[in-house]
Design an enzyme around this catalytic site. Structure first.
Site, mmCIF file in Angstrom:
data_model
loop_
_atom_site.group_PDB
_atom_site.id
_atom_site.type_symbol
_atom_site.label_atom_id
_atom_site.label_comp_id
_atom_site.label_asym_id
_atom_site.label_seq_id
_atom_site.Cartn_x
_atom_site.Cartn_y
_atom_site.Cartn_z
ATOM 1 N N GLU A 190 0.869 -1.173 0.000
ATOM 2 C CA GLU A 190 0.000 0.000 0.000
ATOM 3 C C GLU A 190 0.912 1.231 0.000
ATOM 4 O O GLU A 190 2.120 1.091 -0.174
ATOM 5 C CB GLU A 190 -0.913 -0.030 1.238
ATOM 6 C CG GLU A 190 -1.699 -1.335 1.354
ATOM 7 C CD GLU A 190 -2.595 -1.412 2.574
ATOM 8 O OE1 GLU A 190 -3.088 -0.357 3.011
ATOM 9 O OE2 GLU A 190 -2.803 -2.515 3.089
ATOM 10 N N LYS A 217 -0.650 3.946 -5.561
ATOM 11 C CA LYS A 217 0.244 2.795 -5.481
ATOM 12 C C LYS A 217 0.997 2.568 -6.779
ATOM 13 O O LYS A 217 1.663 1.539 -6.936
ATOM 14 C CB LYS A 217 -0.576 1.543 -5.130
ATOM 15 C CG LYS A 217 -1.361 1.683 -3.821
ATOM 16 C CD LYS A 217 -2.327 0.523 -3.631
ATOM 17 C CE LYS A 217 -3.318 0.835 -2.505
ATOM 18 N NZ LYS A 217 -4.397 -0.170 -2.440
ATOM 19 N N ARG A 253 2.420 -13.956 -7.685
ATOM 20 C CA ARG A 253 1.067 -14.159 -8.208
ATOM 21 C C ARG A 253 0.831 -13.531 -9.579
ATOM 22 O O ARG A 253 -0.266 -13.607 -10.102
ATOM 23 C CB ARG A 253 0.047 -13.668 -7.191
ATOM 24 C CG ARG A 253 -0.004 -14.627 -6.016
ATOM 25 C CD ARG A 253 -0.782 -14.077 -4.869
ATOM 26 N NE ARG A 253 -2.193 -13.970 -5.178
ATOM 27 C CZ ARG A 253 -3.078 -13.452 -4.343
ATOM 28 N NH1 ARG A 253 -2.674 -12.960 -3.184
ATOM 29 N NH2 ARG A 253 -4.338 -13.399 -4.650
ATOM 30 N N ARG A 287 -13.294 -8.606 0.808
ATOM 31 C CA ARG A 287 -12.049 -8.565 1.576
ATOM 32 C C ARG A 287 -12.361 -8.780 3.046
ATOM 33 O O ARG A 287 -13.437 -8.449 3.515
ATOM 34 C CB ARG A 287 -11.358 -7.185 1.443
ATOM 35 C CG ARG A 287 -11.443 -6.536 0.078
ATOM 36 C CD ARG A 287 -10.555 -7.171 -0.960
ATOM 37 N NE ARG A 287 -9.181 -7.274 -0.533
ATOM 38 C CZ ARG A 287 -8.287 -6.294 -0.667
ATOM 39 N NH1 ARG A 287 -8.624 -5.145 -1.195
ATOM 40 N NH2 ARG A 287 -7.050 -6.484 -0.280
ATOM 41 N N HIS A 336 10.790 -15.812 -8.510
ATOM 42 C CA HIS A 336 9.628 -15.508 -9.335
ATOM 43 C C HIS A 336 9.876 -14.245 -10.157
ATOM 44 O O HIS A 336 9.010 -13.379 -10.251
ATOM 45 C CB HIS A 336 8.390 -15.357 -8.449
ATOM 46 C CG HIS A 336 8.193 -16.527 -7.533
ATOM 47 N ND1 HIS A 336 7.785 -17.761 -8.001
ATOM 48 C CD2 HIS A 336 8.397 -16.671 -6.212
ATOM 49 C CE1 HIS A 336 7.729 -18.608 -6.978
ATOM 50 N NE2 HIS A 336 8.094 -17.972 -5.882
#
Length: 264
Positions: free
Chosen positions: A3, A54, A107, A254, A88
């Site tokens: 964030e 962000k 991800r 969430r 990754h």
DNA sequence: AAGTAGACTTGGGGGA
DNA sequence: ATCGCCCAAGTCTACT
């Protein structure tokens, strides 16, 4: 993802590590990570490094810019050794002095966009005010929320209202402002809105001072964790300091953590 | 128009 | 120990 405080920590690190460096190439290691509307032909120096909400913005000397969003698990790791990589790695920004930035993202939600310097992205145009600016005040917030019946939690997560807050900091802000997360946004008293504004600024400044919050994946450009997780009062907690159990509810998909006793 | 469930994707952790 | 289910820092899209 990271964030606002985490992104700001990364910006600070990038400014000390890669400002002025010459980009020789951008390597896409996983298809779909880098969006290019045009080929990069010249060598370009990074002339400014900044953030909107962000989004990370790297401006280059010859009229293009990189817009990077880390989403949930993205990292930008500075590396002195070109032969090294990470588990990754999805893309690499390579510099002429044999250093590089590794864009690592478990991800794969994160993206790098290469745009002309004056080209705008809808998501960036529509961002709300920066919470640490003077524009973020009770007048602005009251006006933005006056027609919103949705829970205050959801409204504060909306990037077109305030740019940069996410699930962790919204939970902490509402806890410290003593506001129940399910309260309709348009139904919050002025004194409480004032608290939300002031606590937002306090929490974000504290979190930046502690290099952000690392719950699992977040790291700064030196691959180090933040420390603000040690100061969280409600997110991820089981028992409140008042002794009551912390509640967990789902809002807009969430998880929201809050204390029924402290937040009314 | 506002609001929200679903999708995108990988891996770690608690429980059977 | 293994398997498989649930969960995760975010945001875009498509639907009601």
């Amino acid at each position: 993802m990271p964030e606002l405080p985490e992104v700001q920590t990364i910006i600070n690190g990038l400014n000390s590590k890669v400002l002025g460096k010459e980009i020789t190439k951008i390597i896409e290691l996983r298809p779909g990570t880098v969006y290019r509307q045009f080929p990069i032909t010249s060598l370009d120096n990074i002339i400014s490094i900044s953030r909107k909400g962000k989004y990370i913005i790297l401006q280059t000397s010859s009229n293009y810019k990189l817009i990077i969003h880390l989403r949930m698990t993205g990292k930008l790791i500075f590396e002195n050794d070109l032969t090294k990589t990470s588990n990754h790695a999805r893309a690499e920004i390579v510099f002429s002095d044999k250093t590089k930035l590794i864009f690592d993202d478990v991800r794969t939600f994160g993206k790098i966009q290469i745009l002309k310097f004056n080209e705008e992205v809808p998501a960036l145009i529509n961002l709300g005010v920066e919470p640490l600016s003077e524009e973020f005040n009770i007048i602005y917030l009251k006006n933005k929320l006056k027609n919103r019946k949705a829970p205050i939690k959801n409204a504060l997560l909306d990037q077109t209202v305030i740019a940069g807050l996410g699930n962790i900091y919204v939970a902490e802000i509402l806890f410290r402002a003593k506001v129940h997360p399910a309260t309709s946004a348009n139904n919050i008293k002025s004194t409480k809105l004032e608290r939300i504004v002031s606590e937002t600024k306090i929490i974000l400044r504290e979190a930046i001072k502690h290099n952000g919050t690392t719950i699992s994946d977040y790291r700064n450009v030196e691959d180090k964790t933040g420390e603000f997780q040690n100061f969280l009062k409600v997110y991820g907690k089981k028992i409140c300091k008042c002794g009551a159990m912390i509640q967990k509810i789902k809002q807009a998909g969430r998880t929201t953590y809050f204390c029924e006793e402290c937040q009314r």
